[in-house]
Design an enzyme around this catalytic site. Structure first.
Site, short mmCIF file in Angstrom:
data_model
loop_
_atom_site.label_atom_id
_atom_site.label_comp_id
_atom_site.label_asym_id
_atom_site.label_seq_id
_atom_site.Cartn_x
_atom_site.Cartn_y
_atom_site.Cartn_z
N LYS A 1 0.88 -1.19 0.00
CA LYS A 1 0.00 0.00 0.00
C LYS A 1 0.91 1.22 0.00
CE LYS A 1 -1.80 3.11 2.06
NZ LYS A 1 -1.79 4.50 1.49
N GLU B 1 9.86 1.12 10.59
CA GLU B 1 10.96 2.08 10.36
C GLU B 1 10.30 3.45 10.42
OE1 GLU B 1 12.88 4.72 9.09
OE2 GLU B 1 12.84 3.92 7.06
N CYS C 1 14.03 10.19 6.70
CA CYS C 1 13.82 9.83 8.12
C CYS C 1 15.10 9.94 8.93
CB CYS C 1 13.25 8.43 8.20
SG CYS C 1 14.15 7.27 7.17
N GLU D 1 10.12 15.41 14.84
CA GLU D 1 10.53 15.31 13.44
C GLU D 1 9.79 16.38 12.62
OE1 GLU D 1 11.55 11.63 10.77
OE2 GLU D 1 9.39 11.79 10.98
P1 NDP Z 1 2.12 8.57 7.52
O1 NDP Z 1 2.84 7.80 8.53
O2 NDP Z 1 0.73 9.03 7.82
O3 NDP Z 1 2.03 7.77 6.13
C1 NDP Z 1 2.87 6.73 5.74
C2 NDP Z 1 2.07 5.63 5.07
O4 NDP Z 1 1.13 5.09 6.00
C3 NDP Z 1 1.24 6.08 3.88
O5 NDP Z 1 1.14 5.03 2.95
C4 NDP Z 1 -0.12 6.34 4.51
O6 NDP Z 1 -1.18 6.32 3.57
C5 NDP Z 1 -0.20 5.18 5.46
N1 NDP Z 1 -1.12 5.36 6.60
C6 NDP Z 1 -1.60 6.51 7.13
N2 NDP Z 1 -2.40 6.23 8.18
C7 NDP Z 1 -2.43 4.89 8.31
C8 NDP Z 1 -3.08 3.98 9.21
N3 NDP Z 1 -3.86 4.42 10.22
N4 NDP Z 1 -2.88 2.65 9.05
C9 NDP Z 1 -2.09 2.19 8.07
N5 NDP Z 1 -1.47 2.99 7.18
C10 NDP Z 1 -1.63 4.33 7.31
O7 NDP Z 1 3.00 9.82 7.13
P2 NDP Z 1 2.51 11.19 6.47
O8 NDP Z 1 2.52 10.99 5.02
O9 NDP Z 1 1.22 11.67 7.04
O10 NDP Z 1 3.68 12.15 6.96
C11 NDP Z 1 3.59 12.67 8.30
C12 NDP Z 1 4.94 12.67 8.96
O11 NDP Z 1 5.44 11.34 9.04
C13 NDP Z 1 6.01 13.44 8.21
O12 NDP Z 1 5.95 14.79 8.48
C14 NDP Z 1 7.25 12.80 8.74
O13 NDP Z 1 7.57 13.38 9.98
C15 NDP Z 1 6.84 11.35 8.96
N6 NDP Z 1 7.28 10.48 7.85
C16 NDP Z 1 8.32 9.63 8.09
C17 NDP Z 1 8.81 8.86 7.07
C18 NDP Z 1 9.96 7.93 7.27
O14 NDP Z 1 10.65 7.63 6.30
N7 NDP Z 1 10.18 7.42 8.46
C19 NDP Z 1 8.28 8.95 5.71
C20 NDP Z 1 7.14 9.82 5.58
C21 NDP Z 1 6.69 10.56 6.62
P3 NDP Z 1 -1.69 7.70 2.93
O15 NDP Z 1 -0.58 8.24 2.16
O16 NDP Z 1 -2.84 7.27 2.11
O17 NDP Z 1 -2.07 8.58 4.08
#
Ligand code: NDP
Length: 505
Positions: A182, A257, A291, A392
């Site tokens: 996903k 992660e 990250c 973050e």
């Molecule tokens: P999220 O953690 O919300 O999203 C990451 C993935 O999880 C996306 O595919 C998202 O889908 C999905 N997701 C969201 N909610 C759920 C849920 N309840 N259950 C299962 N899957 C879910 O990150 P965001 O895109 O909202 O970014 C927010 C913050 O997260 C950033 O500002 C950053 O700080 C952090 N982040 C960290 C990353 C890393 O590499 N560790 C990468 C990206 C973000 P969808 O896109 O449809 O919402």
């Protein structure tokens, strides 16, 4: 304007429309132009993908293949990824905002390497390990083998859509699992493209599936689904925590992660030019949307002003612009939501008393007005207790914290809920190694940053997650260990275990 691409979800070996018929738009973050549409999936689509993955897994069409056979198909896929380099890097840059300079070199190569290394490793891994019969008390043969876990779910973010997907599906497939991916809603395109490549390379229908749709509803349903045996997630700590809770209910295997706030300790003997470039690379690569970005600069008080001056002079020479241009150093922020998050943290920083030494604004004028661009930003006079230093931000924002002695610097570095990356800048090899050993983080870089290799493990301490991606650590994370024990004595009365309750009387 280029034609808008339309995709289906990839389920059971084919692109299919979503159950609802609704579509989601994917935009180019540099221009806000719609470049693709994908189905807005719902629970029925997840059920369908998981049923297909389960059926494929139970049939043995992939899980029962010899490791050498799976390896050949994955090697084939790696070659096809390289052959499709131009298309994949173009689409990755177009939708995620990553510079084409990076995606066409690092990203494509990394996906191919994940596949090739997972394939090479399963050929090398011992198929079984045998336990010695003596010293055990009776003639028995015990052996240990690794088996796939079953149906995996891979939920990925938008910063490195292809690389982070490959970190999951390459080891999962190598070990014989089926998987449902996903991708993030704003960057689903390249994961769908990879589905086609894997299929064409010979991965059977149902083994690799991609569903698209909102994480909050569909992703959540996927993570909690009883048909999922293992979840691998990269993203925010908040969603990671929710996934861990869901997984706990079903005792599912999990790899998480999550976020980071990685410290960079500059030692007193550091070469200031190296310290300057290391700092900039650590927090500006992919406009800070990484990250493990180095976003807490812990610097000796006496070097503070000289280093900050150098950082500012060098930032002024960087080209911020359209990610599709090879000359661009820093591309756009991936989405308007993320741009707003960065803006909000700058506001919080100022409110908490940090001083803005450079940047802090959304870029405007010319090309900047069309997309989401933020200035490289440096806060000085930061304290480790401030929110913008602890949380973050995921943008091009550096927080500089001065220190007086090394013990204090190490304490500041480790005083964080996160533990993903860390770095030391020094000319003294032995001293740098000592500091690296004291850092409570999954990776430490000395005089460099962002070196992630498919042949070393990657993951975090503390709230940065658990489990490791890459190398054989990942293969272990996508397999169960089975012990098979056979008693070699033929007669019932000679079987020593049965005598424990007197059955040989
Ligand atoms: P999220 O953690 O919300 O999203 C990451 C993935 O999880 C996306 O595919 C998202 O889908 C999905 N997701 C969201 N909610 C759920 C849920 N309840 N259950 C299962 N899957 C879910 O990150 P965001 O895109 O909202 O970014 C927010 C913050 O997260 C950033 O500002 C950053 O700080 C952090 N982040 C960290 C990353 C890393 O590499 N560790 C990468 C990206 C973000 P969808 O896109 O449809 O919402």
């Amino acid at each position: 304007m280029a034609e808008v691409m339309e995709y289906g979800m990839f389920i059971d070996g084919a692109f299919v429309p979503g159950d609802s018929g609704e579509m989601m738009e994917v935009i180019n973050p540099a221009t806000r132009e719609v470049v693709a549409r994908v189905p807005r999936g719902n629970k029925h689509d997840v059920d369908k993908a998981l049923a297909s993955a389960r059926q494929a897994f139970e049939s043995g069409v992939w899980s029962d293949k010899k490791p050498e056979e799976r390896a050949e198909i994955l090697f084939n896929a790696a070659l096809m990824v390289v052959a499709n380099k131009e298309r994949l890097s173009y689409l990755e840059s177009l939708t995620s905002g990553g510079t084409i300079r990076r995606t066409s070199t690092v990203d494509v190569a990394s996906v191919a390497a994940s596949l090739a290394i997972s394939a090479a490793l399963i050929k090398e891994l011992p198929k079984v390990e045998h336990a010695m019969c003596p010293p055990w008390i009776a003639p028995m043969h015990s052996y240990i083998k690794r088996e796939p876990i079953g149906v995996c779910a891979g939920i990925t973010p938008w910063n490195f859509p292809m690389i982070l997907a490959a970190y999951k599906f390459a080891p999962a497939l190598a070990m014989g699992n089926s998987i449902v991916m996903k991708p993030a809603s704003i960057t689903p395109v390249t994961t769908l493209e990879l589905a086609k490549i894997l299929h064409d390379a010979g991965v059977p229908a149902g083994v690799f599936n991609v569903v698209t749709g909102p994480g909050s509803s569909m992703g959540d349903y996927l993570a909690g689904h009883p048909e999922v045996d293992k979840i691998a997630f990269t993203g925010s700590t908040a969603v990671g925590r929710r996934i861990a809770e869901q997984a706990a209910k079903g005792i599912k295997r999990v790899t998480l992660e999550l976020g980071g706030k990685s410290p960079l300790i500059v030692l007193e003997d550091a070469d200031l030019d190296v310290a300057c470039n290391m700092t900039l690379f650590a927090f500006l690569f992919h406009s800070g949307q990484v990250c493990e970005s180095g976003t807490r600069l812990i610097v000796p008080r006496k070097l503070h002003d000289a280093l900050v001056d150098k950082l500012i002079q060098k930032i002024k020479k960087l080209t911020i612009g359209n990610q599709m241009d090879m000359a661009t150093d820093l591309g756009p922020i991936a989405s308007e939501d993320q741009l707003n998050t960065i803006k909000e943290y700058v506001r919080i920083g100022l409110e908490e008393g940090a001083e803005l030494a450079y940047g802090g604004r959304v870029l405007t004028g010319g090309i900047y007005d069309k997309g989401f661009f933020f200035e490289p930003t440096i806060f000085v006079n930061c304290r480790n207790s401030m929110r913008q230093v602890r949380e973050e931000i995921f943008g091009p924002v550096q927080c500089v914290i001065p220190y007086d002695d090394l013990e204090e610097a190490i304490h500041i570095a480790n005083d964080s809920p996160y533990g993903l990356g860390g770095g030391v800048c020094s000319r003294d090899v032995a001293k740098a190694q000592k500091v690296a050993a004291k850092m409570r983080t999954g990776t430490v870089w000395i005089n460099t940053w962002h070196v992630l290799r498919p042949d070393v493990p990657f993951g975090g301490y503390k709230e940065s997650g658990y489990g490791r991606e890459n190398w054989y650590h990942a293969l272990m994370a996508y397999s169960e260990v089975k012990h098979i024990c056979q008693d070699l004595t033929p007669d019932a009365d000679d079987k020593i275990m049965f005598s424990l309750i007197g059955l040989n009387k």
